[in-house]
Design a protein around this motif. Sequence first.
Motif, PDB file in Angstrom:
ATOM      1  N   ASP A 216       0.866  -1.177   0.000  1.00 40.04           N
ATOM      2  CA  ASP A 216       0.000   0.000   0.000  1.00 40.04           C
ATOM      3  C   ASP A 216       0.907   1.233   0.000  1.00 40.04           C
ATOM      4  O   ASP A 216       1.240   1.784   1.039  1.00 40.04           O
ATOM      5  CB  ASP A 216      -0.903  -0.024   1.237  1.00 40.04           C
ATOM      6  CG  ASP A 216      -1.912   1.124   1.245  1.00 40.04           C
ATOM      7  OD1 ASP A 216      -1.722   2.094   0.489  1.00 40.04           O
ATOM      8  OD2 ASP A 216      -2.874   1.053   2.028  1.00 40.04           O
ATOM      9  N   PHE A 217       1.299   1.654  -1.195  1.00 36.73           N
ATOM     10  CA  PHE A 217       2.264   2.750  -1.287  1.00 36.73           C
ATOM     11  C   PHE A 217       1.682   4.069  -0.808  1.00 36.73           C
ATOM     12  O   PHE A 217       2.430   4.934  -0.329  1.00 36.73           O
ATOM     13  CB  PHE A 217       2.786   2.867  -2.722  1.00 36.73           C
ATOM     14  CG  PHE A 217       3.768   1.796  -3.091  1.00 36.73           C
ATOM     15  CD1 PHE A 217       5.040   1.782  -2.557  1.00 36.73           C
ATOM     16  CD2 PHE A 217       3.406   0.782  -3.977  1.00 36.73           C
ATOM     17  CE1 PHE A 217       5.959   0.801  -2.895  1.00 36.73           C
ATOM     18  CE2 PHE A 217       4.304  -0.208  -4.316  1.00 36.73           C
ATOM     19  CZ  PHE A 217       5.580  -0.208  -3.778  1.00 36.73           C
ATOM     20  N   GLY A 221       3.653   5.964   1.997  1.00 37.51           N
ATOM     21  CA  GLY A 221       4.135   7.315   1.717  1.00 37.51           C
ATOM     22  C   GLY A 221       3.969   8.247   2.898  1.00 37.51           C
ATOM     23  O   GLY A 221       4.714   9.224   3.020  1.00 37.51           O
ATOM     24  N   GLY A 222       3.025   7.950   3.773  1.00 38.42           N
ATOM     25  CA  GLY A 222       2.850   8.757   4.972  1.00 38.42           C
ATOM     26  C   GLY A 222       3.691   8.297   6.136  1.00 38.42           C
ATOM     27  O   GLY A 222       3.625   8.887   7.222  1.00 38.42           O
ATOM     28  N   ALA A 223       4.489   7.236   5.927  1.00 38.76           N
ATOM     29  CA  ALA A 223       5.295   6.684   7.015  1.00 38.76           C
ATOM     30  C   ALA A 223       6.753   6.516   6.616  1.00 38.76           C
ATOM     31  O   ALA A 223       7.481   5.736   7.230  1.00 38.76           O
ATOM     32  CB  ALA A 223       4.719   5.335   7.447  1.00 38.76           C
ATOM     33  N   THR A 224       7.198   7.264   5.600  1.00 34.49           N
ATOM     34  CA  THR A 224       8.566   7.078   5.121  1.00 34.49           C
ATOM     35  C   THR A 224       9.606   7.458   6.168  1.00 34.49           C
ATOM     36  O   THR A 224      10.737   6.969   6.120  1.00 34.49           O
ATOM     37  CB  THR A 224       8.814   7.892   3.840  1.00 34.49           C
ATOM     38  OG1 THR A 224       8.462   9.267   4.078  1.00 34.49           O
ATOM     39  CG2 THR A 224       7.996   7.347   2.684  1.00 34.49           C
ATOM     40  N   LEU A 251       8.939   5.309  -3.239  1.00 30.80           N
ATOM     41  CA  LEU A 251       8.707   6.156  -2.075  1.00 30.80           C
ATOM     42  C   LEU A 251       9.688   7.318  -1.963  1.00 30.80           C
ATOM     43  O   LEU A 251       9.643   8.085  -0.999  1.00 30.80           O
ATOM     44  CB  LEU A 251       8.773   5.308  -0.800  1.00 30.80           C
ATOM     45  CG  LEU A 251       7.681   4.236  -0.670  1.00 30.80           C
ATOM     46  CD1 LEU A 251       7.962   3.351   0.532  1.00 30.80           C
ATOM     47  CD2 LEU A 251       6.293   4.864  -0.573  1.00 30.80           C
ATOM     48  N   GLY A 252      10.583   7.446  -2.945  1.00 31.57           N
ATOM     49  CA  GLY A 252      11.551   8.539  -2.913  1.00 31.57           C
ATOM     50  C   GLY A 252      12.636   8.361  -1.861  1.00 31.57           C
ATOM     51  O   GLY A 252      13.180   9.347  -1.355  1.00 31.57           O
ATOM     52  N   LEU A 253      12.987   7.116  -1.560  1.00 32.67           N
ATOM     53  CA  LEU A 253      14.002   6.810  -0.560  1.00 32.67           C
ATOM     54  C   LEU A 253      15.277   6.320  -1.231  1.00 32.67           C
ATOM     55  O   LEU A 253      15.245   5.794  -2.347  1.00 32.67           O
ATOM     56  CB  LEU A 253      13.499   5.738   0.410  1.00 32.67           C
ATOM     57  CG  LEU A 253      12.246   6.073   1.227  1.00 32.67           C
ATOM     58  CD1 LEU A 253      11.787   4.846   2.002  1.00 32.67           C
ATOM     59  CD2 LEU A 253      12.516   7.240   2.165  1.00 32.67           C
TER      60      LEU A 253
END
Length: 289
Positions: A216-217, A221-224, A251-253
Amino acid sequence: MPEPVTHTLAVPGAILTYDVRGDLADREQPVLLMVGCPMGAGGFPTLASHFTDRTVVTYDPRGVERSTRTDGSGELSPNDHAGDLAALIEALDAGPVDLFASSGGAVNSLGLLAQRPDLVNTLVAHEPPLAAVIPDSEAALKACEDISETYQRDGMGPAMAKFIAIVGFEGEIPADYTEQPAPDPAMFGLPAEDDGSRDDALLGQNLRGCTSYQPDFDALGGATGKLVVGIGEESANQLAARGGKAVAERLGLTPAVFPSNHGGFLGDEYGMPGKPAEFAARLREVLAR
């Protein structure tokens, strides 16, 4: 390192067994939970021994080693395991945990983080074999389906030989991968004969659900800020690490590189040691970020 104290926890469909090293009442640092799947607690003694200053918890996923299923048999999903992890963390009653999760355990823990971020302080998801999210997902999922079909048709040896082959495959899975000659089980010391069993924790219960899982991206995304994706320096182009890279990119990590390979944290538990001391030092670094 304190001797592990073993406990059991009843959850819907299973009795989970877990081990606690240290004092759960010690709140100076979060509890460090180490999980795999289908690998159980037996894979983590060496890594745990490098964290004598922490309370360390390990467990056997449902259907693995000491954790028995009461829901019968059949395939499991990462969401099943995520629910078990949530129940375990709540039973520990020690607040949000730090979580080191390897392989299928990393997939399950991504499900946990998406559903219950309140239970997680930091998740280090090391090499989740998410075949469904890599660029060559169609070929990768076809290969995983072929392993499952081989297991149901021919038994453990031929299927496990195919599993070992794809785990170590370097780079993208070609479209004609399943049309290539099957590996000989004897190459890996595996039996060619079928013993008739179909309840293997990897091949019969977790393979398809794990590799085909779609995280569930939106929720992740709200927990990166709670998530670190790990990959092995020696296995960076293999399927599991590529799954981790795909998650991180989505996720941009930036993935954290760990010493050794997919099992880099192992000592002599299974006769394939990685670099556990170096791995533990790197794990300390990312948990202290």
